[in-house]
Design a protein around this motif. Structure first.
Motif, PDB file in Angstrom:
ATOM      1  N   CYS A  11      70.838  40.377   0.047  1.00 27.05           N
ATOM      2  CA  CYS A  11      70.754  39.958  -1.219  1.00 27.05           C
ATOM      3  C   CYS A  11      69.548  38.669  -1.243  1.00 27.05           C
ATOM      4  O   CYS A  11      70.094  37.745  -0.554  1.00 27.05           O
ATOM      5  CB  CYS A  11      72.102  39.931  -1.791  1.00 27.05           C
ATOM      6  SG  CYS A  11      71.883  39.240  -3.780  1.00 27.05           S
ATOM      7  N   PRO A  12      68.805  38.973  -2.441  1.00 21.61           N
ATOM      8  CA  PRO A  12      67.869  37.654  -2.067  1.00 21.61           C
ATOM      9  C   PRO A  12      68.408  36.584  -3.100  1.00 21.61           C
ATOM     10  O   PRO A  12      68.028  35.363  -2.934  1.00 21.61           O
ATOM     11  CB  PRO A  12      66.524  38.091  -2.908  1.00 21.61           C
ATOM     12  CG  PRO A  12      66.985  39.414  -3.786  1.00 21.61           C
ATOM     13  CD  PRO A  12      68.251  39.910  -2.908  1.00 21.61           C
ATOM     14  N   PHE A  13      69.621  36.785  -3.692  1.00 28.20           N
ATOM     15  CA  PHE A  13      70.264  35.583  -4.513  1.00 28.20           C
ATOM     16  C   PHE A  13      71.201  35.050  -3.755  1.00 28.20           C
ATOM     17  O   PHE A  13      71.145  33.760  -3.553  1.00 28.20           O
ATOM     18  CB  PHE A  13      70.850  36.378  -5.776  1.00 28.20           C
ATOM     19  CG  PHE A  13      71.320  35.577  -6.770  1.00 28.20           C
ATOM     20  CD1 PHE A  13      70.271  35.037  -7.616  1.00 28.20           C
ATOM     21  CD2 PHE A  13      72.568  35.228  -6.995  1.00 28.20           C
ATOM     22  CE1 PHE A  13      70.580  33.787  -8.505  1.00 28.20           C
ATOM     23  CE2 PHE A  13      72.967  34.300  -8.161  1.00 28.20           C
ATOM     24  CZ  PHE A  13      72.047  33.496  -8.734  1.00 28.20           C
ATOM     25  N   CYS A  14      72.164  35.746  -2.999  1.00 35.23           N
ATOM     26  CA  CYS A  14      73.377  35.073  -2.322  1.00 35.23           C
ATOM     27  C   CYS A  14      73.173  35.227  -0.881  1.00 35.23           C
ATOM     28  O   CYS A  14      73.982  34.566  -0.150  1.00 35.23           O
ATOM     29  CB  CYS A  14      74.669  35.760  -2.650  1.00 35.23           C
ATOM     30  SG  CYS A  14      74.673  37.527  -1.929  1.00 35.23           S
ATOM     31  N   GLY A  15      72.271  36.089  -0.389  1.00 35.90           N
ATOM     32  CA  GLY A  15      71.877  35.935   1.157  1.00 35.90           C
ATOM     33  C   GLY A  15      72.707  36.841   1.897  1.00 35.90           C
ATOM     34  O   GLY A  15      72.804  37.137   3.193  1.00 35.90           O
ATOM     35  N   GLU A  16      73.892  37.456   1.470  1.00 33.52           N
ATOM     36  CA  GLU A  16      74.640  38.338   1.952  1.00 33.52           C
ATOM     37  C   GLU A  16      74.163  39.804   2.125  1.00 33.52           C
ATOM     38  O   GLU A  16      73.231  40.195   1.606  1.00 33.52           O
ATOM     39  CB  GLU A  16      76.159  38.577   1.311  1.00 33.52           C
ATOM     40  CG  GLU A  16      76.797  37.412   1.088  1.00 33.52           C
ATOM     41  CD  GLU A  16      78.364  37.650   0.169  1.00 33.52           C
ATOM     42  OE1 GLU A  16      78.780  38.736   0.471  1.00 33.52           O
ATOM     43  OE2 GLU A  16      78.778  36.620   0.108  1.00 33.52           O
ATOM     44  N   HIS A  17      74.486  40.414   3.206  1.00 33.73           N
ATOM     45  CA  HIS A  17      74.134  41.921   3.546  1.00 33.73           C
ATOM     46  C   HIS A  17      75.008  42.819   3.154  1.00 33.73           C
ATOM     47  O   HIS A  17      76.374  42.618   3.050  1.00 33.73           O
ATOM     48  CB  HIS A  17      74.047  41.942   5.180  1.00 33.73           C
ATOM     49  CG  HIS A  17      72.871  41.225   5.761  1.00 33.73           C
ATOM     50  ND1 HIS A  17      72.850  39.998   6.177  1.00 33.73           N
ATOM     51  CD2 HIS A  17      71.555  41.519   6.136  1.00 33.73           C
ATOM     52  CE1 HIS A  17      71.692  39.458   6.767  1.00 33.73           C
ATOM     53  NE2 HIS A  17      71.019  40.482   6.552  1.00 33.73           N
ATOM     54  N   HIS A  18      74.478  43.811   2.277  1.00 38.34           N
ATOM     55  CA  HIS A  18      75.557  45.029   1.811  1.00 38.34           C
ATOM     56  C   HIS A  18      74.616  46.459   2.360  1.00 38.34           C
ATOM     57  O   HIS A  18      73.443  46.384   2.694  1.00 38.34           O
ATOM     58  CB  HIS A  18      75.297  44.870   0.254  1.00 38.34           C
ATOM     59  CG  HIS A  18      76.005  43.737  -0.240  1.00 38.34           C
ATOM     60  ND1 HIS A  18      77.114  43.188  -0.191  1.00 38.34           N
ATOM     61  CD2 HIS A  18      75.342  42.324  -0.378  1.00 38.34           C
ATOM     62  CE1 HIS A  18      77.437  42.103  -0.794  1.00 38.34           C
ATOM     63  NE2 HIS A  18      76.438  41.397  -0.669  1.00 38.34           N
ATOM     64  N   GLU A  19      75.518  47.102   2.334  1.00 36.00           N
ATOM     65  CA  GLU A  19      74.953  48.612   2.637  1.00 36.00           C
ATOM     66  C   GLU A  19      75.097  49.676   1.362  1.00 36.00           C
ATOM     67  O   GLU A  19      75.972  49.505   0.641  1.00 36.00           O
ATOM     68  CB  GLU A  19      75.849  49.126   3.656  1.00 36.00           C
ATOM     69  CG  GLU A  19      75.627  48.540   5.044  1.00 36.00           C
ATOM     70  CD  GLU A  19      76.460  48.895   5.953  1.00 36.00           C
ATOM     71  OE1 GLU A  19      77.539  49.448   5.982  1.00 36.00           O
ATOM     72  OE2 GLU A  19      76.168  48.578   7.363  1.00 36.00           O
ATOM     73  N   VAL A  20      74.114  50.654   1.448  1.00 39.03           N
ATOM     74  CA  VAL A  20      74.129  51.475   0.503  1.00 39.03           C
ATOM     75  C   VAL A  20      73.723  52.893   1.293  1.00 39.03           C
ATOM     76  O   VAL A  20      72.699  53.121   1.908  1.00 39.03           O
ATOM     77  CB  VAL A  20      73.091  51.413  -0.424  1.00 39.03           C
ATOM     78  CG1 VAL A  20      73.212  52.649  -1.521  1.00 39.03           C
ATOM     79  CG2 VAL A  20      73.074  50.074  -1.329  1.00 39.03           C
ATOM     80  N   ASP A  21      74.748  54.025   1.203  1.00 40.92           N
ATOM     81  CA  ASP A  21      74.514  55.125   1.678  1.00 40.92           C
ATOM     82  C   ASP A  21      73.764  55.992   0.739  1.00 40.92           C
ATOM     83  O   ASP A  21      74.032  56.327  -0.333  1.00 40.92           O
ATOM     84  CB  ASP A  21      76.187  55.895   1.966  1.00 40.92           C
ATOM     85  CG  ASP A  21      76.912  54.955   3.083  1.00 40.92           C
ATOM     86  OD1 ASP A  21      76.185  54.532   3.978  1.00 40.92           O
ATOM     87  OD2 ASP A  21      78.054  54.776   2.928  1.00 40.92           O
ATOM     88  N   VAL A  22      72.772  56.606   1.113  1.00 37.51           N
ATOM     89  CA  VAL A  22      72.048  57.386   0.669  1.00 37.51           C
ATOM     90  C   VAL A  22      71.600  58.817   1.334  1.00 37.51           C
ATOM     91  O   VAL A  22      71.614  58.870   2.635  1.00 37.51           O
ATOM     92  CB  VAL A  22      70.567  57.008   0.376  1.00 37.51           C
ATOM     93  CG1 VAL A  22      71.034  55.557  -0.481  1.00 37.51           C
ATOM     94  CG2 VAL A  22      69.708  56.516   1.751  1.00 37.51           C
TER      95      VAL A  22
END
Length: 68
Positions: A11-22
């Motif tokens: 995330c460019p705002f908070c810097g945390e990494h997140h995952e999206v399954d596609v």
């Protein structure tokens, strides 16, 4: 057979990494130019925005006042 991918986004705002399954085919269709809402209709609007802008769901809620 459907093949899934896990996309990791910082995330460019908070810097945390997140995952999206596609779905791999749907993801490739989007990367090839198809509109994301047509290519990946089963994702929520906030998940699609996460792929487009990188903003995680929590930051989208803070910035746009929307929920996932």
């Amino acid at each position: 057979m459907k093949k899934n991918l896990t996309i990791t986004i910082k995330c460019p705002f908070c810097g945390e990494h997140h995952e999206v399954d596609v779905n791999e085919t749907e993801y490739n269709n989007w990367c090839g130019g198809e509109l994301i809402q047509n290519a990946m209709p089963d994702l929520t609007p906030t998940q699609r925005e996460q792929l487009i802008s990188g903003l995680c769901i929590k930051c989208q809620e803070k910035i746009f006042g929307i929920g996932g």
